[in-house]
Write a protein that holds these residues in place. Structure first.
Motif, PDB file in Angstrom:
ATOM      1  N   GLU A 494     -29.093 -96.673 -49.707  1.00  0.00           N
ATOM      2  CA  GLU A 494     -28.712 -96.421 -48.768  1.00  0.00           C
ATOM      3  C   GLU A 494     -27.131 -96.400 -49.465  1.00  0.00           C
ATOM      4  O   GLU A 494     -26.113 -95.553 -48.716  1.00  0.00           O
ATOM      5  CB  GLU A 494     -28.574 -97.640 -47.586  1.00  0.00           C
ATOM      6  CG  GLU A 494     -29.890 -97.127 -46.918  1.00  0.00           C
ATOM      7  CD  GLU A 494     -29.884 -98.755 -45.624  1.00  0.00           C
ATOM      8  OE1 GLU A 494     -31.111 -98.331 -45.168  1.00  0.00           O
ATOM      9  OE2 GLU A 494     -28.930-100.233 -45.824  1.00  0.00           O
ATOM     10  N   GLY A 497     -27.088 -92.928 -50.638  1.00  0.00           N
ATOM     11  CA  GLY A 497     -27.344 -91.923 -49.354  1.00  0.00           C
ATOM     12  C   GLY A 497     -28.617 -91.117 -49.836  1.00  0.00           C
ATOM     13  O   GLY A 497     -28.380 -90.268 -49.725  1.00  0.00           O
ATOM     14  N   ARG A 569     -31.845 -86.236 -44.727  1.00  0.00           N
ATOM     15  CA  ARG A 569     -31.270 -86.953 -45.593  1.00  0.00           C
ATOM     16  C   ARG A 569     -30.144 -88.349 -44.366  1.00  0.00           C
ATOM     17  O   ARG A 569     -29.879 -88.032 -43.749  1.00  0.00           O
ATOM     18  CB  ARG A 569     -30.446 -86.393 -46.710  1.00  0.00           C
ATOM     19  CG  ARG A 569     -30.718 -85.492 -47.345  1.00  0.00           C
ATOM     20  CD  ARG A 569     -29.947 -85.089 -48.894  1.00  0.00           C
ATOM     21  NE  ARG A 569     -29.210 -86.103 -49.281  1.00  0.00           N
ATOM     22  CZ  ARG A 569     -29.603 -86.793 -50.884  1.00  0.00           C
ATOM     23  NH1 ARG A 569     -31.252 -86.010 -50.876  1.00  0.00           N
ATOM     24  NH2 ARG A 569     -29.248 -87.458 -50.900  1.00  0.00           N
ATOM     25  N   PRO A 570     -30.369 -89.507 -45.478  1.00  0.00           N
ATOM     26  CA  PRO A 570     -29.272 -90.732 -45.042  1.00  0.00           C
ATOM     27  C   PRO A 570     -27.930 -90.125 -44.512  1.00  0.00           C
ATOM     28  O   PRO A 570     -27.140 -88.953 -45.696  1.00  0.00           O
ATOM     29  CB  PRO A 570     -29.719 -91.610 -45.728  1.00  0.00           C
ATOM     30  CG  PRO A 570     -30.344 -91.389 -46.702  1.00  0.00           C
ATOM     31  CD  PRO A 570     -31.113 -89.600 -46.938  1.00  0.00           C
ATOM     32  N   GLU A 572     -24.167 -90.173 -43.059  1.00  0.00           N
ATOM     33  CA  GLU A 572     -23.316 -91.498 -43.402  1.00  0.00           C
ATOM     34  C   GLU A 572     -22.703 -92.413 -41.914  1.00  0.00           C
ATOM     35  O   GLU A 572     -23.255 -93.613 -42.433  1.00  0.00           O
ATOM     36  CB  GLU A 572     -21.286 -91.218 -43.632  1.00  0.00           C
ATOM     37  CG  GLU A 572     -21.600 -90.222 -44.931  1.00  0.00           C
ATOM     38  CD  GLU A 572     -20.111 -89.610 -45.177  1.00  0.00           C
ATOM     39  OE1 GLU A 572     -19.533 -89.601 -44.195  1.00  0.00           O
ATOM     40  OE2 GLU A 572     -20.076 -88.784 -46.231  1.00  0.00           O
TER      41      GLU A 572
END
Ligand SMILES: Cc1cc2nc3c(=O)[nH]c(=O)nc-3n(C[C@H](O)[C@H](O)[C@H](O)COP(=O)(O)OP(=O)(O)OC[C@H]3O[C@@H](n4cnc5c(N)ncnc54)[C@H](O)[C@@H]3O)c2cc1C
Ligand code: SF4
Ligand code: SF4
Length: 619
Positions: A494, A497, A569-570, A572
């Motif tokens: 995490e 990212g 994608r992860p 923010e």
């Protein structure tokens, strides 16, 4: 945004007789049969009701940039296709070959990383101990026979893109229908329980769909009949499911992500064209695989990652790379070169996923209409055949001058469909895969039982919602990775990212992929091979995260983990980020989202009609 003071352009409208959504095998079947009738000189011409004085106006809109951009195996018995093209000879269609040799391989786990039950491990150990006596060769055992329900004797190996291009050529050569690629349909024009045509997507908008200077509202195409053949995750079909509801007892719960490579085989490979290999057992027991050989030393090889695979890190591309390196496949593929890659969902609910098939002004055909057979692993011929059945019904109605009402379509189309082999075999297959809810062994047994009893007996029960089938990371890796370590990996990824799948698979013992730049390439490189990446500007994003707070609270984030293209994608702020340039429209994020909304079957991810996507015409 629009320049101040300038009026937004008006939405254009056009009237046709038949508006068609999607050009896959189902629509190819429909338009093949219909266009031949329209071109026939020995039968009375059929006039247009929408444009008096002109012949029947038939327009088909396809989302992808080209008509040859499907993704599939394809090995097929081709019964329906052959009935439509009795003189079909494989040399007419690029990459086609008659099926020559078929086998089913059970793949042992040579790396020791797949999650196998104790019983399966014991069986593997016994096979290892018996070695050649048990037929063990390259960590695989060939089944002594190919089950009758699976075999495709007398059929063909095709590349779907090439087959669609060939069929589109036949259809367009009649000069009677139009096919428009690169034209996504946004929605059906629903009027109560009737459909009055389609609306094309808006252009000249930003990613959020807000009009810009070049704003062009999508045209309304009104039609007496709208034919919906937009496949497993099509936005129009799903809109109709929501508007009209599903028939009693029907639902969409079984899915798979199909992912494949098209490979130039090495000179050392002795597999003849027309070879068909089905596999089970590796890289995870739940993942089925295939290798089909086309002419000219080219093969299609791939895997299916099903919704009943409980892992929240179901990254297809990495699993596919481990799959091709299994010794039983690598002996043929090693030294080969990647030509292209493709991925697409398969709706595996079969007949239980059948929606309302016809109503006032509309009809559904193909996979989105529940035609795919999960026992025979066959969808192309079934889809094509439902298209032909609808065309025959439509021709009957047109010749009799009868309107496309629900009653007329039911009599003309549904009667044909219900009386056909697609229906009969679909009923046999209806519960064939229920056993997989209890495990792979009972799943395979259930398939054999269903086939042997013609569908009267089955193992297991219907599938839960796919979101509920996904385990937590801690559950999936229980006994292999400690919860504290999972927490560390999660926080580490995490903070960078990154998705979790690679780190977790590394930790679970999957070896690093020895990238060779030939067959084993990074996924980002594979995205650029053999096709076109075209997320045209001026369209709204087609993947939307509906409620940010649901994503923020989501612990599994399967949408991120299944999207090996890294289009999701992860993000923010705890909400995943979507990059349209990388999306291949496989649809897997839709059925993988675990954020069920308000106790309904709806999920927090919306998958809308959009343009673009990378698929090679060889897929
Ligand atoms: C990897 C893989 C391997 C497979 N292997 C086999 C096999 O060996 N044998 C077999 O028989 N079947 C196989 N299948 C299944 C088979 O491909 C499908 O059953 C078949 O393609 C279904 O045909 P269809 O026409 O119903 O839908 P699709 O082929 O999905 O076609 C639907 C079309 O509609 C278009 N569309 C979607 N939305 C819109 C919109 N809003 N506007 C305009 N156009 C739209 C799509 O771009 C697509 O071209 C496989 C599938 C996969 C993914
Ligand atoms: S889209 Fe679905 S799976 Fe993805 S983070 Fe949001 S709720 Fe979770
Ligand atoms: S974002 Fe695109 S590529 Fe990723 S899973 Fe969804 S449809 Fe497939």
């Amino acid at each position: 945004m629009h320049a101040e003071g300038s009026a937004a352009p008006e939405r254009q409208a056009m009237a046709v007789d038949i508006a068609c959504v999607g050009f896959g095998p189902a629509m190819a079947g429909f338009l093949t049969a219909l266009s031949r009738r329209l071109a026939a000189t020995d039968r009375p011409p059929i006039a247009s009701a929408a444009a008096p004085g002109l012949p029947l106006q038939v327009v088909c809109y396809e989302r992808a940039d080209d008509v040859g951009f499907g993704v599939s195996g394809v090995v097929t018995r081709a019964r329906g296709i052959r009935a439509a093209f009795p003189d079909l000879d494989a040399s007419q269609v690029p990459m086609a070959a008659p099926v020559r040799e078929e086998k089913v391989l059970y793949l042992l786990d040579p790396v020791g990383a797949s999650r196998r039950s104790r019983a399966l491990r014991a069986a593997d150990a016994a096979l290892q101990a018996l070695g050649r006596l048990a037929g063990l060769d390259h960590h695989a055992v060939e089944l002594p026979w190919t089950p009758g329900f699976l075999h495709k004797r007398g059929g063909f190996v095709f590349a779907l893109g090439q087959l669609m291009q060939w069929m589109a050529g036949q259809v367009l050569a009649t000069g009677t229908v139009q096919v428009w690629p690169g034209t996504p349909v946004a929605e059906a024009l629903v009027d109560g329980s009737a459909v009055r045509g389609v609306r094309l997507v808006d252009q000249g908008v930003d990613r959020q769909g807000r009009p810009g200077d070049a704003f062009l509202p999508g045209m309304d195409v009104t039609a007496g009949l709208t034919v919906v053949a937009d496949g497993p995750v099509g936005a129009v079909g799903r809109q109709l499911d929501e508007a009209l509801g599903m028939p009693d007892g029907h639902g969409r719960r079984d899915w798979a992500l199909g992912m494949k490579l098209v490979v130039d085989l090495p000179a050392s490979c002795a597999l003849p064209e027309g070879t068909v290999i089905h596999t089970v057992g590796f890289p995870e027991p739940e993942i089925f695989g295939f290798l089909y050989v086309h002419p000219g030393r080219v093969a299609s090889t791939g895997i299916f990652v099903p919704s009943w695979f409980g892992s929240p890190v179901r990254t297809g591309y990495r699993y596919l790379q481990h799959f091709v390196q299994h010794p039983a496949l690598w002996r043929h593929l090693g030294g080969g070169r990647l030509r292209s890659w493709g991925a697409k969902s398969i709706l595996e609910s079969g007949r239980r996923g059948e929606p309302v098939l016809a109503g006032d002004g509309f009809a559904r055909i193909g996979e989105g209409s529940g035609s795919t057979n999960v026992l025979t692993s066959s969808g192309v011929d079934e889809a094509f055949t439902t298209g032909v059945q609808l065309a025959e019904g439509v021709i009957e109605l047109l010749e009799a001058g009868r309107p496309f009402t629900a009653g007329n379509l039911e009599a003309a189309y549904l009667t044909r469909r219900r009386a056909s082999w697609v229906e009969e075999e679909g009923r046999v297959a209806e519960r064939a895969r229920d056993g997989f809810q209890r495990g792979v062994a009972s799943g395979l047994l259930g398939m054999v039982l269903s086939a042997a009893t013609r569908g009267r007996l089955a193992l297991g029960e219907g599938a839960p919602h796919p979101a509920d089938a996904v385990e937590t990371l801690e559950e999936f890796y229980a006994g292999r990775i400690a919860p504290a370590e999972i927490a560390r990996i999660r926080s580490d990824c995490e903070s960078r990212g990154q998705p979790l799948h690679d780190a977790l698979m590394d930790r679970a013992g999957w070896p690093a992929i020895p990238l060779d730049g030939e067959l084993l390439v990074t996924h980002q490189d594979a995205l650029l091979m053999g096709g076109k990446v075209q997320a045209a500007p001026g369209y709204a994003d087609h993947v939307i995260f509906l409620r940010p707070e649901v994503c923020r609270a989501c612990r599994r984030r399967v949408c991120v983990e299944i999207c090996s293209a890294e289009a999701i994608r992860p993000g923010e702020d705890g909400v995943p980020a979507f990059d349209r340039e990388k999306c291949v429209h496989c649809g897997a994020c839709l059925w993988s989202c675990t954020g069920r909304l308000d106790g309904t079957d709806r999920v927090n991810l919306s998958f809308r009609a959009g343009s673009g996507g990378l698929h090679s015409a060889e897929n």
